[in-house]
Design an enzyme around this catalytic site. Structure first.
Site, short mmCIF file in Angstrom:
data_model
loop_
_atom_site.label_atom_id
_atom_site.label_comp_id
_atom_site.label_asym_id
_atom_site.label_seq_id
_atom_site.Cartn_x
_atom_site.Cartn_y
_atom_site.Cartn_z
CG ASN A 1 -7.72 21.39 -18.77
OD1 ASN A 1 -7.63 22.15 -17.80
ND2 ASN A 1 -8.45 21.70 -19.84
CD GLU A 2 -11.79 23.46 -18.04
OE1 GLU A 2 -12.30 23.50 -19.18
OE2 GLU A 2 -11.66 24.48 -17.34
CD GLU B 1 -8.02 26.28 -16.78
OE1 GLU B 1 -8.94 26.95 -17.31
OE2 GLU B 1 -7.54 25.26 -17.31
CD GLN C 1 -4.29 30.47 -20.51
OE1 GLN C 1 -3.32 30.58 -21.22
NE2 GLN C 1 -5.28 29.61 -20.80
O1 AHR Z 1 -8.08 29.23 -19.74
C1 AHR Z 1 -8.82 29.07 -20.90
C2 AHR Z 1 -9.51 27.72 -20.98
O2 AHR Z 1 -10.50 27.67 -20.00
C3 AHR Z 1 -8.66 26.51 -20.70
O3 AHR Z 1 -8.01 26.04 -21.83
C4 AHR Z 1 -9.66 25.50 -20.25
O4 AHR Z 1 -9.12 24.58 -19.35
C5 AHR Z 1 -10.77 26.34 -19.66
O5 AHR Z 1 -12.01 25.99 -20.17
#
Ligand code: AHR
Length: 552
Positions: free
Chosen positions: A226-227, A347, A400
């Site tokens: 992730n990221e 996301e 989310q």
């Molecule tokens: O969704 C909140 C955060 O945003 C996540 O943990 C991260 O992947 C993004 O920076």
């Protein structure tokens, strides 16, 4: 005019050019009648002005033969992270009268099912980069509590892999697990696949059986971190180091189950100093033989309280998708048997208020963003962009699901639905339809020195079986209703049009416990007066409309 596939910013304000010349004697005979005609025109304009004001300022042309691609069901995905009260107190609340025997909140499950979540990403987010999955299996009371370093909470590990996968089965969503490519190891990732998907008697498959699941879970979608491009990420890497790690992880995970689909960590860092295009290029070069998707993340916000500017973010979303699409093609060029690669926009959301004083809000109350009416309109803007790029965007995950920047918000007694919930439900009905390439002309506006963009942000899909066209129109003018002439090419338009509309006089209207009825869609039938296989429709200022058109 332009097609919705091309770059936006097509002005349709007709240039009012007039040519002047000197009047000759031969013209004199006509002069008197000219004056008469002018007088009549003047008089007519006085009478006809109110009518003229309703003349279409915009045009949308629908042609069901001009298709973009299937709107993949996974575009209606969602995301649940161990962050704030998303898992604990949201999805999962042991001992609550609102939960079932497993600890799953029944009210949340019901709202999630109605939302139509097709795919659920887990366990993070930033959380994933410090998470060791083995902490979250086996008898709950024997699992370790650990300090959690992405968001500053204590992770009790009472919700782990088996709870997540059981939850997905309960809500009918495809699971999508993101590995720890931050502080984790390649072998940990391989063993996680074995635990979930191995059918034979191996150590990890037998551990799964011991924990109550004989049949493999069959997890198909796996994120390779992730990221990792973000310096805020635990175990952040440069593109080269990430590429090496992800390639080895992909290889090892495929040895455990060759059928898995892998999503590389694409760009999330669009900050001034970040070379976001370079990141994607390098990742694609390195991983093009292994991955099925590359991810993109984007959060937007109305920081300067400027509605039209806020909803101009589609320029960024479209541009990011189109640039990455180009990079995918570049990485595949000259390779006739190149592995197909798509974009997972895994996301996306509005997120700018609940960020606390520090970089991110931390702890159990983190990211509890309250959404208003204009945020609900932004849902339409994101969805329109995904639909316009349905050929390449094959997955998208709202970030989310519950409490944390989410459409569902709980307390111990119940929940309320945020304003953003309703457009998501409605767009969800278009899964599996084919996206259409519309022709659009619309009044435009400009933000800063960027190119002009149309006030109407549009997309359309076609449900072939029922011969239904869904026309999704966001009018992002704060002050102007916009009348559009809607023309159809293939098939005869029926006069009865189904209308779904989201609008509210107060852009800032929000919902709360016991009060989530304010920003709700209205539906009605509209009797369109069809001429030449088209009709006019007025899209109210600051509204989101979905027209359902039946073709005979
Ligand atoms: O969704 C909140 C955060 O945003 C996540 O943990 C991260 O992947 C993004 O920076």
């Amino acid at each position: 005019m332009t097609s919705t596939r091309g770059a936006f910013g097509i002005a349709c304000c007709p240039a009012s050019g007039s040519r002047r010349r000197v009047m000759l004697p031969s013209d004199m005979a006509n002069h008197r009648s000219c004056i008469l005609v002018s007088a009549v025109v003047l008089l007519w304009s006085q009478i006809a002005l109110p009518l003229a004001a309703q003349q279409p300022q915009a045009r949308i042309k629908i042609d069901t033969e001009r298709t973009i691609g299937e709107v993949h069901p996974h575009v209606f995905g969602n995301f649940a992270e161990h962050l704030g009260r998303c898992i604990y107190g949201g999805i999962f609340e042991e001992g609550s009268p609102l939960s079932d025997a497993e600890g799953f909140r029944k009210d949340v499950m019901e709202a999630t099912t109605r939302l139509g979540v097709s795919l659920l990403r887990w366990p993070g987010g930033n959380f994933a980069s410090g998470y060791h999955w083995k902490d979250g299996i086996g008898p709950r009371d024997q699992r370790p509590a650990r300090p959690e370093h992405a968001w500053g909470a204590i992770e009790p590990n009472r919700f782990g892999t088996d709870e997540f996968l059981k939850y997905c089965e309960r809500i009918g969503a495809e699971p999508y697990i993101c590995i720890n490519a931050g502080l984790g190891t390649v072998d940990e990732a391989r063993e996680w696949v074995e635990y979930c998907n191995e059918a034979r008697h191996t150590w990890w498959a037998d551990q799964r059986r011991k924990h109550g699941r004989d049949r493999p879970w069959g997890v198909k979608y796996w994120g390779l971190g992730n990221e990792i491009d973000g310096p805020w990420q635990l175990g952040h890497k440069n593109a080269e180091d990430y590429g090496k790690f992800a390639l080895e992880a992909a290889k090892a995970m495929r040895r455990a189950d060759e059928s898995v689909k892998l999503i590389a960590s694409g760009s999330s860092n669009f900050g001034g100093a970040a070379d976001w295009i370079g990141w994607n290029r390098a990742v694609l070069e390195k991983l093009r033989g292994e991955i099925d998707c590359i991810s993109l993340h984007t959060y937007i916000g109305n920081r300067d309280n400027n509605f039209e500017r806020f909803l101009a973010a589609s320029q960024d979303i479209d541009e990011r998708i189109e640039i990455v699409e180009g990079l995918i093609r570049a990485a595949q060029s000259g390779r006739p048997n190149a592995r197909p690669i798509y974009i997972a926009f895994d996301e996306w959301n509005v997120w700018y208020r609940a960020r606390g004083g520090s970089e991110f809000d931390t702890g159990r109350t983190a990211l509890q963003e309250r959404y208003n009416f204009e945020d609900a309109l932004a849902m339409g803007m994101f969805m329109n962009s995904f639909i316009r790029h349905a050929n390449v965007v094959k997955m998208a995950n709202l970030a989310q699901l519950v409490n944390v920047i989410a459409p569902i918000f709980t307390n111990k007694q119940g929940l309320f639905l945020q304003t953003t919930y309703f457009p998501l439900v409605e767009y969800g009905k278009q899964r599996n339809n084919v996206a259409l390439d519309l022709l659009l002309s619309s009044p435009t506006y400009k933000v800063g020195n960027r190119r002009p963009l149309p006030y109407l942000d549009v997309s359309a899909t076609f449900e072939r079986g029922n011969r239904l066209v869904y026309l999704n129109v966001l009018n992002r003018s704060e002050k102007m209703d916009i009348t559009a002439r809607i023309d159809n090419v293939e098939g005869r338009l029926a006069g009865e049009v189904g209308v779904w509309e989201l609008n509210h006089p107060d852009l800032m209207a929000t919902h709360d416990f016991g009060n989530d009825q304010k920003v709700r869609p209205v539906t009605r039938a509209f009797a369109a007066s069809i001429t030449n296989n088209g009709f006019s429709y007025t899209f109210p200022k600051h509204s989101l409309t979905i027209l359902r058109l039946k073709l005979n």
